[in-house]
Design an enzyme around this catalytic site. Structure first.
Site, PDB file in Angstrom:
ATOM      1  N   CYS A  29     -19.393 -12.159   3.866  1.00 16.03           N
ATOM      2  CA  CYS A  29     -18.019 -12.604   4.146  1.00 16.03           C
ATOM      3  C   CYS A  29     -17.005 -11.531   3.734  1.00 16.03           C
ATOM      4  O   CYS A  29     -17.110 -10.942   2.662  1.00 16.03           O
ATOM      5  CB  CYS A  29     -17.741 -13.912   3.409  1.00 16.03           C
ATOM      6  N   CYS A  43     -12.810 -13.982  -2.505  1.00 15.46           N
ATOM      7  CA  CYS A  43     -12.762 -15.128  -3.427  1.00 15.46           C
ATOM      8  C   CYS A  43     -13.620 -14.798  -4.665  1.00 15.46           C
ATOM      9  O   CYS A  43     -14.830 -14.574  -4.536  1.00 15.46           O
ATOM     10  CB  CYS A  43     -13.267 -16.386  -2.723  1.00 15.46           C
ATOM     11  N   CYS A  69     -17.121 -16.319  -5.436  1.00 19.13           N
ATOM     12  CA  CYS A  69     -18.069 -16.605  -4.350  1.00 19.13           C
ATOM     13  C   CYS A  69     -19.205 -15.597  -4.211  1.00 19.13           C
ATOM     14  O   CYS A  69     -18.978 -14.402  -3.990  1.00 19.13           O
ATOM     15  CB  CYS A  69     -17.320 -16.723  -3.020  1.00 19.13           C
ATOM     16  N   CYS A  83     -23.231 -31.597   6.101  1.00 18.22           N
ATOM     17  CA  CYS A  83     -22.131 -30.633   6.091  1.00 18.22           C
ATOM     18  C   CYS A  83     -22.652 -29.225   6.359  1.00 18.22           C
ATOM     19  O   CYS A  83     -23.536 -28.736   5.654  1.00 18.22           O
ATOM     20  CB  CYS A  83     -21.424 -30.686   4.741  1.00 18.22           C
ATOM     21  N   CYS A 112     -19.790 -32.919   9.010  1.00 11.86           N
ATOM     22  CA  CYS A 112     -18.742 -32.185   8.295  1.00 11.86           C
ATOM     23  C   CYS A 112     -19.017 -30.698   8.499  1.00 11.86           C
ATOM     24  O   CYS A 112     -20.183 -30.306   8.622  1.00 11.86           O
ATOM     25  CB  CYS A 112     -18.796 -32.545   6.810  1.00 11.86           C
ATOM     26  N   CYS A 123     -11.607 -32.988   4.048  1.00  9.82           N
ATOM     27  CA  CYS A 123     -12.351 -32.913   2.803  1.00  9.82           C
ATOM     28  C   CYS A 123     -11.742 -31.720   2.083  1.00  9.82           C
ATOM     29  O   CYS A 123     -11.843 -30.590   2.570  1.00  9.82           O
ATOM     30  CB  CYS A 123     -13.831 -32.697   3.117  1.00  9.82           C
ATOM     31  N   ARG A 145     -15.796 -36.262  -4.874  1.00 10.87           N
ATOM     32  CA  ARG A 145     -17.180 -35.753  -4.928  1.00 10.87           C
ATOM     33  C   ARG A 145     -17.430 -34.881  -6.150  1.00 10.87           C
ATOM     34  O   ARG A 145     -16.720 -33.890  -6.387  1.00 10.87           O
ATOM     35  CB  ARG A 145     -17.519 -34.958  -3.658  1.00 10.87           C
TER      36      ARG A 145
END
Ligand code: SAM
Ligand code: DTB
Ligand code: SF4
Length: 345
Positions: free
Chosen positions: A62, A66, A69, A106, A137, A197, A269
């Site tokens: 990616c 972040c 991550c 998801c 999701c 979400c 969650r």
């Protein structure tokens, strides 16, 4: 004390002030747990927990930065980049998830945002998973209005896109996209009538005031997210946050309890981080109002508890997986989650 007691009726509000949220976070632990338990029971069966399974349909590589991550290309975390999975493989994994008792599937992709040419491929996956009778999701990064519309038309029930942290702490964690970009994607998702979400990560070095502000920002969105994932930072070697100080576990429970109080009708969650939590800590999170988990031995790239261990924990606590109802919503105490997010808020 008076600011705290004003919120006792558990009505859905969108005008929370930071001092009110901070006052809730500051309550004596027993008082906070009692209040959150009351809000939970007023809106849900506290002995039911919704079960979702995650699959990384496109891992690693990616371009974003972040700091938490493992999938960011720029950090040396040992995660290999893959291409988008083939549809048949995704459907096989969804079948297994359903057979194991999951009601929501998801699909996550390590993208800044999907390319338009990826959308038909993901749409086909969504159609296939939905045809199995699972809630769908996806979490694919930032979406344009058109992409949100195409995913909705493919049958996507929920889109996960997190605020991740407080607006004022955000720039210490992510530099390759703005907080406002996240709000824009959430708006596109809500505008096409998809359920949202949206939550974030705690334990990244934020202060209690910043946790209050993160929760306040979530609760003051135009519609409360239908699902609110609260992740405890999974410290992955090679990421900038790998060596940070651990958060006091009670502070994590407090965050869950205040999320329950601010967003009383949303599914909260207990998300990433369960692998390193004791059974007792997870039980406290359920008492604080968490009523959803990720189930399956892997999250996206990091481990999650063994499924047998989770089933034993449910059994020991008298918890049952929350059933899906015919019209595609999950059962709340006496509320069936309606088709549109705005109906919840
Ligand atoms: N790339 C897309 C995006 O960022 O929106 C979708 C996938 S991304 C991995 C989804 C969420 O996973 C992030 O917003 C973050 O909240 C959570 N996450 C990622 N790494 C994590 C970690 N190490 N610990 C806890 N949560 C994490
Ligand atoms: C969310 O809030 N947590 C999930 C889901 N949404 C996509 C992801 C957690 C990822 C944890 C790190 C990993 O496994 O790579
Ligand atoms: Fe990329 Fe999402 Fe990870 Fe950020 S959280 S680096 S956007 S996969």
């Amino acid at each position: 004390m008076s600011t705290v007691s004003q919120s006792r009726d558990f009505t859905v509000r969108h005008d929370w002030r930071r001092d009110e949220v901070r006052a809730l976070l500051d309550l004596p632990f027993a008082d906070l747990m009692a209040r959150a338990g009351e809000a939970h029971r007023a809106n849900f069966d506290p002995n039911q927990v919704q079960v979702s399974t995650l699959l990384s349909v496109k891992t690693g590589g990616c371009p974003e930065d972040c700091s938490y991550c493992p999938q960011a290309q720029r950090y040396n975390t040992g995660v290999d980049a893959t291409k988008l999975m083939e549809m048949d493989d995704v459907l096989e994994r969804a079948r297994q998830a359903k057979a194991n008792g999951a009601t929501r599937f998801c699909m996550g992709a390590a993208w800044r945002s999907p390319k338009d040419r990826d959308i038909p491929k993901v749409a086909a996956m969504i159609k296939g998973v939905k045809a199995m009778g699972l809630e769908t999701c996806a979490t694919l990064g930032m979406l344009s209005a058109t992409q949100a519309k195409d995913l909705k038309e493919a049958g996507l029930d929920y889109y996960n896109h997190n605020l991740d942290t407080a607006p004022e702490f955000y720039n210490e964690i992510i530099h390759t996209r703005e907080f406002q970009d996240r709000l824009d994607t959430l708006e596109h998702v809500r505008d096409v009538g998809m359920k949202t979400c949206c939550g974030g990560i705690v334990g990244m070095g934020e202060t209690r005031n910043q946790r209050a502000d993160f929760l306040r920002t979530l609760a003051n969105l135009p519609a409360h997210p239908d699902s609110v994932p609260i992740n405890r930072l999974v410290k992955v070697e090679g990421t900038p946050l790998a060596e940070g100080k651990d958060l006091d576990p009670f502070e994590f429970v407090r965050t869950i309890a205040v999320a329950r109080l601010l967003m009383p009708k949303s599914m909260v969650r207990l998300s990433a981080g369960r692998e390193t939590m004791s059974d007792e800590l997870q039980a406290l999170c359920f008492l604080a109002g968490a009523n959803s988990i990720f189930y399956g031995e892997k999250l996206l790239t990091t481990p999650n508890p063994e499924t047998d261990k989770d089933m034993q924990l449910f059994d020991r606590l008298g918890i049952e997986p929350m059933p899906l109802v015919e019209n595609g919503g999950t059962v709340h105490a006496d509320i069936i989650q309606p088709e549109s997010a705005s109906a919840v808020a």
